[in-house]
Scaffold this active site. Sequence first.
Site, PDB file in Angstrom:
ATOM      1  N   ASN A   9     -48.353  59.056  81.375  1.00 22.98           N
ATOM      2  CA  ASN A   9     -49.596  59.823  81.362  1.00 22.98           C
ATOM      3  C   ASN A   9     -49.225  61.302  81.434  1.00 22.98           C
ATOM      4  O   ASN A   9     -48.891  61.818  82.499  1.00 22.98           O
ATOM      5  CB  ASN A   9     -50.482  59.424  82.543  1.00 22.98           C
ATOM      6  CG  ASN A   9     -51.750  60.253  82.624  1.00 22.98           C
ATOM      7  OD1 ASN A   9     -52.130  60.941  81.671  1.00 22.98           O
ATOM      8  ND2 ASN A   9     -52.416  60.197  83.770  1.00 22.98           N
ATOM      9  N   LYS A  11     -51.067  63.839  81.087  1.00 20.51           N
ATOM     10  CA  LYS A  11     -52.129  64.683  81.644  1.00 20.51           C
ATOM     11  C   LYS A  11     -52.315  65.934  80.773  1.00 20.51           C
ATOM     12  O   LYS A  11     -52.180  65.843  79.554  1.00 20.51           O
ATOM     13  CB  LYS A  11     -51.837  64.995  83.112  1.00 20.51           C
ATOM     14  CG  LYS A  11     -51.596  63.715  83.934  1.00 20.51           C
ATOM     15  CD  LYS A  11     -51.481  63.954  85.410  1.00 20.51           C
ATOM     16  CE  LYS A  11     -51.231  62.629  86.130  1.00 20.51           C
ATOM     17  NZ  LYS A  11     -51.192  62.784  87.590  1.00 20.51           N
ATOM     18  N   HIS A  94     -58.889  57.058  85.443  1.00 17.45           N
ATOM     19  CA  HIS A  94     -57.856  57.655  86.288  1.00 17.45           C
ATOM     20  C   HIS A  94     -58.505  58.391  87.452  1.00 17.45           C
ATOM     21  O   HIS A  94     -59.607  58.941  87.321  1.00 17.45           O
ATOM     22  CB  HIS A  94     -56.986  58.617  85.468  1.00 17.45           C
ATOM     23  CG  HIS A  94     -55.758  59.071  86.183  1.00 17.45           C
ATOM     24  ND1 HIS A  94     -55.766  60.100  87.102  1.00 17.45           N
ATOM     25  CD2 HIS A  94     -54.475  58.631  86.128  1.00 17.45           C
ATOM     26  CE1 HIS A  94     -54.549  60.274  87.570  1.00 17.45           C
ATOM     27  NE2 HIS A  94     -53.748  59.394  87.002  1.00 17.45           N
ATOM     28  N   GLU A  96     -58.068  61.173  88.698  1.00 16.03           N
ATOM     29  CA  GLU A  96     -58.411  62.570  88.420  1.00 16.03           C
ATOM     30  C   GLU A  96     -59.704  62.666  87.628  1.00 16.03           C
ATOM     31  O   GLU A  96     -60.485  63.614  87.804  1.00 16.03           O
ATOM     32  CB  GLU A  96     -57.247  63.248  87.688  1.00 16.03           C
ATOM     33  CG  GLU A  96     -56.044  63.438  88.590  1.00 16.03           C
ATOM     34  CD  GLU A  96     -54.731  63.590  87.852  1.00 16.03           C
ATOM     35  OE1 GLU A  96     -53.696  63.682  88.535  1.00 16.03           O
ATOM     36  OE2 GLU A  96     -54.733  63.593  86.596  1.00 16.03           O
ATOM     37  N   GLU A 166     -53.296  52.598  91.296  1.00 17.88           N
ATOM     38  CA  GLU A 166     -52.801  53.922  91.629  1.00 17.88           C
ATOM     39  C   GLU A 166     -53.400  54.374  92.956  1.00 17.88           C
ATOM     40  O   GLU A 166     -54.527  54.852  92.992  1.00 17.88           O
ATOM     41  CB  GLU A 166     -53.127  54.921  90.523  1.00 17.88           C
ATOM     42  CG  GLU A 166     -54.544  54.823  89.935  1.00 17.88           C
ATOM     43  CD  GLU A 166     -54.997  56.110  89.297  1.00 17.88           C
ATOM     44  OE1 GLU A 166     -54.159  56.863  88.803  1.00 17.88           O
ATOM     45  OE2 GLU A 166     -56.215  56.368  89.321  1.00 17.88           O
ATOM     46  N   GLY A 172     -49.148  62.615  92.508  1.00 18.31           N
ATOM     47  CA  GLY A 172     -48.809  64.023  92.522  1.00 18.31           C
ATOM     48  C   GLY A 172     -48.432  64.552  93.882  1.00 18.31           C
ATOM     49  O   GLY A 172     -48.274  65.761  94.075  1.00 18.31           O
ATOM     50  N   SER A 212     -46.502  57.823  91.646  1.00 21.27           N
ATOM     51  CA  SER A 212     -45.200  58.488  91.781  1.00 21.27           C
ATOM     52  C   SER A 212     -44.023  57.544  91.561  1.00 21.27           C
ATOM     53  O   SER A 212     -43.028  57.593  92.279  1.00 21.27           O
ATOM     54  CB  SER A 212     -45.079  59.192  93.142  1.00 21.27           C
ATOM     55  OG  SER A 212     -46.033  60.229  93.262  1.00 21.27           O
TER      56      SER A 212
END
Length: 248
Positions: A9, A11, A94, A96, A166, A172, A212
């Site tokens: 991904n 991003k 996701h 985010e 996730e 992150g 991660s």
Amino acid sequence: MRKPIIAGNWKMNKTPEEAKALVTELIPLVKDAECDVVVCTPAVCFAAVAPVIEGTNVKLGAQNVHFKASGAYTGELSAEMLKAAGCEYVIIGHSERRQYFGETDKTVNLRTVAAVNAGLKAIVCVGENKEEREAGYTDYLVAYQTLMALHGLTNEQIVETIIAYEPVWAIGTGLTATDEQANETIGVIRKAIAGKYGECVAEKVRIQYGGSMKGSNVKGLMAQPEIDGGLIGGASLKAADFAQVVNF
């Protein structure tokens, strides 16, 4: 046996030229991979990446899709648009997108159904934040998010859909669930699918870990029986780092 799948991904990273250079470097590094390999690039990079990876084992994915085929949805892309641009996969829901752009379990479901009905392979993200984990709601949340996302799909479509667990607190941040934590929660997701759609379906669904995962921890995570791959963030932005994960 479920074939592992490693998806990058990217991003909001890489210009088209940078993307082209990255996949050009990546292709020979992963040509013998025993897993499915996907790069989910920004939409502006599709045209640069698609011809480079054509005929290789690297597949193209998008990072979002709208649930309508067309219309007054400024800034959005439909499933048919993604397919026409060369995408075979799409990330949906996701954390985010949920955190910054108002994505809900309902819209995740709408996007998933639209993508799957159009012939795309959906990578559907589920997961809990730190407060939810500490309060003991992880199992309930990931089960609910998963079943809500899959609502309306046939058993055959569910088998082709990928779930990405996730933990939001591990995205992150450099933090990672332990191998056992990740395996246990992915087991909960699989059990939820089995309860609704049957063991036969659940045993075929591929479930990734997406918090991660990198070269230093991929072997331990991938050794777990429930984990079928990874949704890779930062480690997917350098060819050597991503190849290390792919070639676990």
